[in-house]
Write a protein that holds these residues in place. Structure first.
Motif, PDB file in Angstrom:
ATOM      1  N   GLU A 387       0.825  -1.203   0.000  1.00  0.00           N
ATOM      2  CA  GLU A 387       0.000   0.000   0.000  1.00  0.00           C
ATOM      3  C   GLU A 387       0.868   1.265   0.000  1.00  0.00           C
ATOM      4  OE1 GLU A 387      -2.721  -0.084   3.203  1.00  0.00           O
ATOM      5  OE2 GLU A 387      -3.798  -1.891   2.502  1.00  0.00           O
ATOM      6  N   SER A 388       1.885   1.300   0.859  1.00  0.00           N
ATOM      7  CA  SER A 388       2.759   2.486   0.914  1.00  0.00           C
ATOM      8  C   SER A 388       3.561   2.641  -0.374  1.00  0.00           C
ATOM      9  CB  SER A 388       3.685   2.399   2.117  1.00  0.00           C
ATOM     10  OG  SER A 388       4.497   1.238   2.036  1.00  0.00           O
ATOM     11  N   LEU A 389       4.014   1.516  -0.960  1.00  0.00           N
ATOM     12  CA  LEU A 389       4.779   1.600  -2.201  1.00  0.00           C
ATOM     13  C   LEU A 389       3.898   2.041  -3.358  1.00  0.00           C
ATOM     14  CD1 LEU A 389       7.050  -1.586  -1.879  1.00  0.00           C
ATOM     15  CD2 LEU A 389       7.727   0.801  -1.612  1.00  0.00           C
ATOM     16  N   ALA A 390       2.649   1.578  -3.395  1.00  0.00           N
ATOM     17  CA  ALA A 390       1.747   1.997  -4.465  1.00  0.00           C
ATOM     18  C   ALA A 390       1.450   3.488  -4.365  1.00  0.00           C
ATOM     19  CB  ALA A 390       0.453   1.182  -4.391  1.00  0.00           C
ATOM     20  N   GLU A 391       1.250   3.977  -3.132  1.00  0.00           N
ATOM     21  CA  GLU A 391       1.001   5.413  -2.952  1.00  0.00           C
ATOM     22  C   GLU A 391       2.214   6.243  -3.367  1.00  0.00           C
ATOM     23  OE1 GLU A 391      -0.312   8.515   0.631  1.00  0.00           O
ATOM     24  OE2 GLU A 391      -0.103   6.341   1.014  1.00  0.00           O
ATOM     25  N   GLU A 396       5.145   9.677  -7.479  1.00  0.00           N
ATOM     26  CA  GLU A 396       6.294   9.842  -8.360  1.00  0.00           C
ATOM     27  C   GLU A 396       5.846  10.003  -9.812  1.00  0.00           C
ATOM     28  OE1 GLU A 396       9.432  10.147  -7.571  1.00  0.00           O
ATOM     29  OE2 GLU A 396       9.359   9.732  -5.420  1.00  0.00           O
ATOM     30  N   LEU A 397       4.846   9.209 -10.236  1.00  0.00           N
ATOM     31  CA  LEU A 397       4.375   9.300 -11.615  1.00  0.00           C
ATOM     32  C   LEU A 397       3.678  10.629 -11.890  1.00  0.00           C
ATOM     33  CD1 LEU A 397       2.976   5.676 -12.162  1.00  0.00           C
ATOM     34  CD2 LEU A 397       5.132   6.653 -13.010  1.00  0.00           C
ATOM     35  N   SER A 398       3.129  11.241 -10.829  1.00  0.00           N
ATOM     36  CA  SER A 398       2.477  12.544 -11.000  1.00  0.00           C
ATOM     37  C   SER A 398       3.469  13.694 -11.017  1.00  0.00           C
ATOM     38  CB  SER A 398       1.438  12.754  -9.891  1.00  0.00           C
ATOM     39  OG  SER A 398       2.062  12.747  -8.617  1.00  0.00           O
ATOM     40  N   GLY A 399       4.742  13.385 -10.853  1.00  0.00           N
ATOM     41  CA  GLY A 399       5.790  14.423 -10.913  1.00  0.00           C
ATOM     42  C   GLY A 399       6.309  14.872  -9.586  1.00  0.00           C
ATOM     43  N   ASN A 400       5.803  14.339  -8.491  1.00  0.00           N
ATOM     44  CA  ASN A 400       6.290  14.714  -7.157  1.00  0.00           C
ATOM     45  C   ASN A 400       7.498  13.839  -6.770  1.00  0.00           C
ATOM     46  OD1 ASN A 400       4.219  16.605  -6.937  1.00  0.00           O
ATOM     47  ND2 ASN A 400       2.800  15.047  -6.119  1.00  0.00           N
ATOM     48  N   GLY A 405      16.075  10.825  -3.445  1.00  0.00           N
ATOM     49  CA  GLY A 405      15.692   9.428  -3.509  1.00  0.00           C
ATOM     50  C   GLY A 405      14.942   9.002  -2.261  1.00  0.00           C
ATOM     51  N   PHE A 406      14.577   7.746  -2.230  1.00  0.00           N
ATOM     52  CA  PHE A 406      13.848   7.228  -1.072  1.00  0.00           C
ATOM     53  C   PHE A 406      14.278   5.786  -0.831  1.00  0.00           C
ATOM     54  CE2 PHE A 406      11.389   6.810  -4.939  1.00  0.00           C
ATOM     55  CZ  PHE A 406      11.011   5.484  -4.961  1.00  0.00           C
ATOM     56  N   ARG A 421      17.871   1.864  -2.129  1.00  0.00           N
ATOM     57  CA  ARG A 421      17.549   3.277  -2.325  1.00  0.00           C
ATOM     58  C   ARG A 421      17.290   3.498  -3.801  1.00  0.00           C
ATOM     59  NH1 ARG A 421      17.514   8.014   0.192  1.00  0.00           N
ATOM     60  NH2 ARG A 421      18.109   6.999   2.115  1.00  0.00           N
ATOM     61  N   MET A 422      16.153   4.148  -4.119  1.00  0.00           N
ATOM     62  CA  MET A 422      15.729   4.363  -5.495  1.00  0.00           C
ATOM     63  C   MET A 422      15.720   5.851  -5.813  1.00  0.00           C
ATOM     64  SD  MET A 422      12.673   1.651  -6.299  1.00  0.00           S
ATOM     65  CE  MET A 422      13.010  -0.098  -6.400  1.00  0.00           C
ATOM     66  N   TYR A 423      16.121   6.153  -7.051  1.00  0.00           N
ATOM     67  CA  TYR A 423      16.091   7.517  -7.572  1.00  0.00           C
ATOM     68  C   TYR A 423      15.302   7.493  -8.879  1.00  0.00           C
ATOM     69  CZ  TYR A 423      20.009   8.135  -4.348  1.00  0.00           C
ATOM     70  OH  TYR A 423      20.799   8.158  -3.247  1.00  0.00           O
ATOM     71  N   MET A 424      14.302   8.361  -9.014  1.00  0.00           N
ATOM     72  CA  MET A 424      13.485   8.430 -10.222  1.00  0.00           C
ATOM     73  C   MET A 424      13.718   9.756 -10.924  1.00  0.00           C
ATOM     74  SD  MET A 424       9.825   6.661  -9.311  1.00  0.00           S
ATOM     75  CE  MET A 424       9.335   6.803 -11.027  1.00  0.00           C
ATOM     76  N   SER A 425      13.796   9.704 -12.263  1.00  0.00           N
ATOM     77  CA  SER A 425      13.981  10.910 -13.073  1.00  0.00           C
ATOM     78  C   SER A 425      13.226  10.734 -14.384  1.00  0.00           C
ATOM     79  CB  SER A 425      15.463  11.157 -13.341  1.00  0.00           C
ATOM     80  OG  SER A 425      16.030  10.050 -14.021  1.00  0.00           O
TER      81      SER A 425
END
Length: 846
Positions: A387-391, A396-400, A405-406, A421-425
């Motif tokens: 649930e926390s990962l889906a939220e 992240e997909l909405s641009g926030n 990273g997290f 640890r993941m970083y999205m760009s």
């Protein structure tokens, strides 16, 4: 009238040739340009090689001259050392000859002085006293001389070169050196004949024989013998001592860069003359090996450079062709290949997985086919965190996106979980449009474990420092910030840096760099060599803090703080109980010194009483005689005055004896003043001579002239000398030596120890020496070899000497395998060097 031609500008003169060269270069075909580009560096390399050869030639000639001059200088220096050694021995033998001529010494004294010379100077093999009839009066030989070569008293001088030089010394009435001869059967010897004179008449000679090998070994400086093959030759060039280097050079090629050259020099040794020559040969010269090696090295490097230029030219042509084929490769593929250790995942705009690399598959255990095309929830999400990962994915997909990273928990295919640890760009295509999201994932399980261990280690470290019985504080240099302080520091000084700075200031440790920061706003420690500072040994000092009422031992050192700043750590330990114990120990030592002097005078009581009895008896006799003659009216006024003067002198003598004893045993505080060594020795000899005369022991003392004054307590130094002289007399008495061997010698001479001027006091006796088991416990408190001894004399002597920054030493004297006596010696630094000695000893103790 025609106008003059314009003068070209200087810049125009430079630009025109360059423009012409540029136009010519552009007109050349590419093949010729490549050829010129290759030949120009090659020509430069060849010119460089030619210049190096010329430089080697010139440097070779210059180095030959320098080495020859160095050999000449070193040989002349060695010759001066050997000459001075010969002149010193000649002066000592002439002093003995003068005493013989003045009839101040007999054969027994001659043997003692000859023994002292031979044992002190190894090159001196034998000293002989020969009378005017060529008969040997006395002779002493070194233990290394064979019995067949030793001269025996009563024998007549043997024929040969010795008798010829004997006659020459008799005729010239001057010291004469013999010409040493190389004899393969016997070692080469150098003889010195010093004539004796008895009221202007020839009375014989003092013959001193030197070992040529010993003269070379002890006369030539070590720095010369280590660099050269040093040898002593006779007048015909035959080898007497030393070694030579065989000549393997070719004189015809000695001036060539690859040749070698002889490097030797010889000079006669005065005062012997041309009969003794010192020669030095260099073991090897650096010219042949180094010059040859550098020459071929430069040549090889030049050839290698030319070959590499040709190879680089060819490789460049091929590389240009290959580069044309590699330009079309995409930057995306290169970035993916360079990121093999980091897991890469690509999502489209709806969150579907479109790409994973091998590292991502290896981390999760899922294959590329099992992951590509999957939508949330992904199979590597733990069930408890879905649930926390889906939220988070939705955000992240909405641009926030989160810039740093997290951290998430990832489940492997086998069910195990690890931290990542993941970083999205945003994923941007070649047209600049976003086509999805790029995610990089790193396994941080091990860093988290290490971080936890470091946190636990920090807690343990802090607990240990808080429980220490010492104050620990760390502060950066040039700042009032306190980086660390343990519990005891906070209890003593609070949480400010005032206590830290107070400890550093009282301990005398520098806290700021010697720079003027008022001119520029710069860091005063910029460019400071932190490596040597942090690697240096810690400095310590003992200070008293009035606010605490405590004595603290302060130790400090520099260290690099965690943020890279240069900081200073100060550790302060409470040593107040130790200082109180040291003060009590010093007071007890003072009382023991006074008690030792009283014990010494108690042991000498009978001798002192006998010494006082003589002037008192003389006073009584003078008084009784004057009373009798006055009653009989048989004394004149002049006789009465003479008798009264004698009585006064005897009374003054008795008073001086009592006063000297009172000043010796009087208890007083240590008072160090600049004292005369001669006065100290005279007082000690006067006191000890009473005991020595009672035991029928002769005392001879020698004090060198112009000795410097010492910063000492004269009474304490007298106590040491009296104790050593009394022990020497008791040792002789216990050994039951005959009257001829019952002697004690006191010598005071200047010396240099570790380039430090000192004055050495030595007491030599002819007693029974010290046994090995006694030597080991010599300075042990309450240990004594005498039945009535208390065992505190030598212990106190050593304490007194060491309190004056000196050292004490004892050793046995041997005559072959037999112990011939004992030598006690101690040295005291001169007054102008006492402070430096104390400083050095303090550093050694630290």
């Amino acid at each position: 009238m025609p106008s003059p031609a314009p003068v070209p500008e200087p810049d125009t003169l430079v630009i025109r040739p360059l423009a012409w060269w540029r136009r010519w270069w552009r007109r050349q075909p590419p093949t010729r340009q490549d050829r010129v580009a290759m030949l120009a560096p090659l020509s430069a390399v060849l010119l460089f090689l030619a210049a190096i050869i010329a430089a080697f030639w010139y440097l070779r000639l210059e180095e030959v001259d320098r080495e020859q001059e160095a050999v000449k200088r070193d040989v002349e220096y060695a010759q001066q050392r050997v000459r001075l050694r010969l002149l010193e021995r000649q002066e000592q033998l002439m002093r003995i000859a003068r005493d013989i001529s003045n009839r101040e010494i007999d054969p027994e004294d001659f043997m003692g002085r000859a023994e002292s010379l031979v044992s002190q100077y190894p090159e001196l093999q034998e000293v002989t006293w020969i009378d005017d009839r060529r008969r040997i009066t006395a002779s002493y030989s070194a233990p290394s001389v064979s019995s067949s070569q030793q001269r025996v008293a009563g024998d007549v001088l043997r024929m040969g070169d010795t008798e010829v030089i004997y006659s020459l010394a008799r005729d010239m009435q001057q010291p004469v050196f013999s010409q040493p001869a190389a004899n393969p059967d016997q070692p080469a010897l150098l003889q010195l004949h010093i004539p004796l004179s008895d009221q202007g008449r020839f009375a014989g000679v003092v013959l001193g024989e030197y070992s040529i090998d010993g003269l070379l070994r002890y006369g030539v400086p070590t720095e010369v013998s280590s660099k050269y093959a040093v040898a002593l030759l006779d007048g015909k060039g035959r080898l007497l001592a030393g070694n030579t280097v065989p000549a393997t050079r070719n004189p015809a090629t000695s001036l060539l860069p690859w040749g070698t050259q002889a490097n030797e020099y010889e000079v006669p040794v005065s005062p012997v003359g041309n009969g003794l020559i010192i020669r030095a040969q260099a073991y090897r010269t650096s010219l042949g090996l180094i010059g040859n090696g550098l020459f071929w090295l430069v040549g090889a490097l030049s050839v290698l450079t030319a070959w590499m230029l040709i190879g680089t030219w060819r490789h460049t042509r091929k590389r240009l062709q290959a580069q044309q084929a590699l330009v079309s490769e995409t930057n995306f593929r290169r970035a993916m290949e360079n990121s093999m250790l980091t897991g890469m995942r690509a999502l489209d705009m709806q969150g579907r997985i479109t790409y994973v690399n091998a590292a991502f598959c290896q981390m999760t255990g899922w294959s590329e086919g099992e992951l590509v095309g999957r939508t949330p929830p992904f199979p590597y999400w733990p069930e408890t965190d879905r649930e926390s990962l889906a939220e988070r994915l939705t955000n992240e997909l909405s641009g926030n996106t989160t810039a740093g990273g997290f951290q998430v928990r990832v489940k492997r295919k086998n069910g195990s979980v690890f931290d990542a640890r993941m970083y999205m760009s945003p994923l941007i295509d070649a047209r600049g449009h976003q086509t999805g999201w790029m995610t990089s994932m790193t396994d941080i399980t091990e860093p988290n474990r290490i971080r936890e261990q470091l946190s636990a280690s920090y807690e343990r470290f802090t607990t240990v420092l808080e429980a220490l019985d010492a104050s620990v504080s760390v502060a950066p240099l040039g700042s009032e910030e306190l980086l660390f302080a343990n519990k005891l520091y906070r209890l003593w000084f609070g949480s400010q840096t005032a206590g830290h700075l107070q400890l550093v200031a009282q301990a005398g440790v520098p806290t700021r760099a010697p720079s003027d920061e008022s001119l520029d706003d710069v860091d005063s420690f910029a460019g400071l060599p932190t490596g040597p500072l942090t690697a240096a040994q810690s400095e310590n000092a003992e200070i008293f803090v009035p606010e605490l009422g405590k004595w603290l031992e302060v130790r400090s050192r520099y260290l690099n703080w965690v943020d890279g700043r240069l900081a200073q750590m100060v550790i302060a330990t409470d040593i107040t109980p130790r200082r109180h114990a040291e003060e009590q120990s010093a007071a007890q030592a003072e009382r023991a010194q006074s008690a030792s002097r009283l014990i010494t005078m108690g042991e000498m009581a009978s001798s002192v009483a006998h010494e006082l009895n003589q002037p008192l008896t003389a006073i009584s006799n003078y008084c009784n005689g004057m009373v009798s003659r006055i009653r009989g009216k048989q004394i004149a006024e002049d006789d009465l005055l003479a008798a009264l003067e004698k009585t006064a002198r005897q009374a003054q003598r008795a008073g001086q004896i009592i006063q000297r004893i009172r000043s010796f045993v009087k208890r007083s505080e240590p008072n160090r003043t600049l004292s005369s060594v001669g006065d100290i020795v005279d007082e000690a000899v006067e006191l000890a001579d009473i005991e020595l005369r009672r035991r029928n022991v002769r005392l001879s003392h020698y004090v060198a002239a112009r000795l410097p004054r010492l910063m000492v307590d004269p009474i304490l130094i007298e106590q040491v000398l009296v104790n050593l002289l009394k022990n020497a007399a008791e040792s002789i008495d216990n050994a039951q030596r005959p009257a001829a061997r019952r002697s004690v010698e006191l010598r005071v001479i200047p010396k240099h120890l570790d380039e430090l001027p000192v004055v050495e006091f030595s007491v030599l006796d002819s007693g029974q020496g010290l046994a090995p088991e006694v030597m080991e416990r010599l300075y042990e408190a309450f240990f004594s070899t005498k039945a009535e001894g208390m065992g505190i004399g030598l212990n106190l002597c050593r304490s007194i000497v060491e309190s004056h920054q000196g050292r004490m030493h004892a050793e046995n004297l041997y005559n072959g395998a037999e112990i011939a006596g004992c030598r006690f010696s101690f040295w005291i630094p001169v007054s102008d060097a006492t402070d430096s000695v104390a400083t050095r000893n303090a550093k050694v103790t630290a």
